[in-house]
Write an enzyme that holds these catalytic residues in place. Structure first.
Site: not given
Length: 145
Positions: A42, A76, A50
């Site tokens: 995750t 997730h 990002e």
């Protein structure tokens, strides 16, 4: 920040998951993580989201500017084995001064593995580095690496 940065801009980025981006590699010093499955972690999925947003912003920033992640709200949803290619889709959905908000989603070719929102703050690196230096001067005398 250039005037070309607008809501509605989209970018996608694909990345093949290596063994080094699985849960046991998230923190090599954490024995609890060493026994977990070898699937895309995750934390690395968040980093990939990002990275994709940074790529979207890059051509729209002035020289000496960059961006910092300030908020992430993602789920997730599905495990991704090593060797699969994860594609992240990012869309700039809001701009408020130097703040940019993105809708993000990730797919591994079989399932949508994650989705949510991410926010970044656009900064001038010189000013940011001055702030970090000031904080460092107030912190511990010795920092162990």
């Amino acid at each position: 920040m250039k005037p070309s940065l607008k809501s509605g801009l989209k970018h996608s980025f694909s990345y093949q998951v290596p063994a080094t981006k699985t849960v046991p590699h998230l923190y090599d010093e954490a024995p609890q993580l060493q026994t977990m499955p070898d699937v895309f972690a995750t934390g690395f999925m968040v980093g990939l989201m990002e990275w994709t947003c940074v790529q979207l912003l890059e051509p729209h920033l002035d020289e000496g500017e960059g961006s910092l992640g300030t908020h992430i709200d993602v789920s997730h949803k599905s495990a991704t084995p090593v060797g699969f290619t994860v594609t992240v889709e990012a869309e700039c959905i809001e701009l408020r001064g130097p703040r940019a908000k993105f809708k993000v989603s990730a797919h591994d070719g079989v399932d949508e593995i994650g989705s949510g929102t991410h926010e970044r703050f656009i900064v001038g690196w010189d000013r940011f580095e001055r702030g970090v230096a000031a904080k460092r001067a107030q912190g511990p005398a010795k920092v162990d690496a």
